[in-house]
Motif scaffolding. Structure first.
Motif, PDB file in Angstrom:
ATOM      1  N   SER A  93      -1.695   8.318  -0.379  1.00 21.95           N
ATOM      2  CA  SER A  93      -1.555   9.510  -1.386  1.00 21.95           C
ATOM      3  C   SER A  93      -2.249  10.652  -0.496  1.00 21.95           C
ATOM      4  N   THR A 151      -5.152   9.024   2.101  1.00 19.80           N
ATOM      5  CA  THR A 151      -6.027   7.911   1.394  1.00 19.80           C
ATOM      6  C   THR A 151      -4.870   6.638   1.221  1.00 19.80           C
ATOM      7  N   LYS A 152      -5.228   5.598   1.688  1.00 20.35           N
ATOM      8  CA  LYS A 152      -4.249   4.418   1.697  1.00 20.35           C
ATOM      9  C   LYS A 152      -4.731   3.495   0.347  1.00 20.35           C
ATOM     10  N   ASN A 153      -3.863   3.424  -0.478  1.00 23.22           N
ATOM     11  CA  ASN A 153      -4.067   2.497  -1.958  1.00 23.22           C
ATOM     12  C   ASN A 153      -3.465   1.173  -1.743  1.00 23.22           C
ATOM     13  N   TYR A 154      -4.121  -0.018  -1.939  1.00 24.09           N
ATOM     14  CA  TYR A 154      -3.689  -1.142  -1.881  1.00 24.09           C
ATOM     15  C   TYR A 154      -3.609  -2.026  -3.219  1.00 24.09           C
ATOM     16  N   GLN A 191     -10.496   4.901   1.945  1.00 25.76           N
ATOM     17  CA  GLN A 191     -10.062   6.127   2.807  1.00 25.76           C
ATOM     18  C   GLN A 191     -10.834   5.852   4.211  1.00 25.76           C
ATOM     19  N   ILE A 199      -5.967  -1.791  -8.178  1.00 27.41           N
ATOM     20  CA  ILE A 199      -5.655  -0.921  -6.967  1.00 27.41           C
ATOM     21  C   ILE A 199      -6.932  -0.500  -6.083  1.00 27.41           C
ATOM     22  N   THR A 200      -6.959  -0.692  -4.974  1.00 29.92           N
ATOM     23  CA  THR A 200      -8.172  -0.547  -3.995  1.00 29.92           C
ATOM     24  C   THR A 200      -7.761   0.692  -3.368  1.00 29.92           C
ATOM     25  N   THR A 201      -8.661   1.581  -3.518  1.00 29.42           N
ATOM     26  CA  THR A 201      -8.675   2.824  -2.795  1.00 29.42           C
ATOM     27  C   THR A 201      -9.593   2.835  -1.333  1.00 29.42           C
ATOM     28  N   TYR A 223       0.904  -1.247   0.036  1.00 28.48           N
ATOM     29  CA  TYR A 223       0.154   0.078  -0.232  1.00 28.48           C
ATOM     30  C   TYR A 223       0.849   1.204  -0.065  1.00 28.48           C
TER      31      TYR A 223
END
Length: 217
Positions: A65, A69-72, A102, A98-100, A62
């Motif tokens: 951003s 926000t975490k992006n996996y 919040q 990519i799973t965003t 991850y």
């Protein structure tokens, strides 16, 4: 959204060794090309020890951003590049993989997973989940294991992945709602009150795999 050059990446190495899979490493994006990323050699969080990777190693990653926000995403090692420093080449995921996520915004998927529960009164029992997400879950149990709204629970959940690996994910939660359903069973909804980022990532990865399965049916 892809990470940018110099962005930090946080990752775990998928492994049949549960202890090893729970270790978090950090790296940095050195370059982006068409179908891959070059990253610095990962360092273990807390110790700074370098992690040796091998071609084919699977990674759960991850990055953070703007706005926190975490992006996996999941990826694997393609090879290496020798430059001023040695870099690792990993596969660049498709954008829709990519799973965003919040804060307070986690999707859930229907899933019947094994859940071990310990209540405040030290009652222990095993239940089956109804749905699972990065922010909480719900489960069914017999009425004689009466849980109450507002009660604190200590649990672990058994999470299976498509590659055959199994993870035991521990967390603490709070019961937010309890309903009686058929056969006198209870349906309890739980929000997570204490779960590490890496353990939450394991659940989000599972949810994402399930979501992809549903889309492909």
């Amino acid at each position: 959204m892809y990470p940018k050059i110099s962005d930090q990446l946080f990752m775990s190495i998928d492994s049949g060794d549960e202890k090893a899979a729970g270790i978090e490493y950090k790296s940095r994006v050195a370059d982006l090309v068409e179908d891959s990323m070059l990253i610095e050699i990962p360092l273990q969080e807390g110790t700074g020890t370098t992690k040796r990777l091998y071609v084919g190693d699977e990674l759960s990653v991850y990055f953070i951003s703007e706005g926190g926000t975490k992006n996996y995403f999941n990826t694997y090692v393609l090879g290496f590049k020798e430059d001023v420093i040695r870099m690792v080449r990993i596969r660049k995921p498709d954008a829709d993989m990519i799973t965003t996520v919040q804060r307070r915004s986690f999707f859930r998927v229907n899933a019947e997973l094994e859940l071990a529960v310990k209540t405040e009164s030290m009652t222990r029992f095993v239940a089956r989940t109804d749905d699972v997400g990065g922010g909480g879950l719900s489960f069914f149990c017999d009425a004689n294991y009466a849980v109450k709204e507002g009660e604190a629970l200590s649990c672990w959940i058994l999470v299976p992945y498509k590659n055959g690996n199994l993870e035991h994910v521990p967390f603490k939660g709070e019961v937010v709602r309890v309903n009686k359903v058929e056969n006198g069973r209870l349906h309890s909804m739980v929000k997570f009150t204490s779960i590490s980022d890496m353990e939450r990532q394991k659940l989000i990865r599972y949810c994402f795999e399930r979501q992809m399965d549903f889309r492909n049916r």
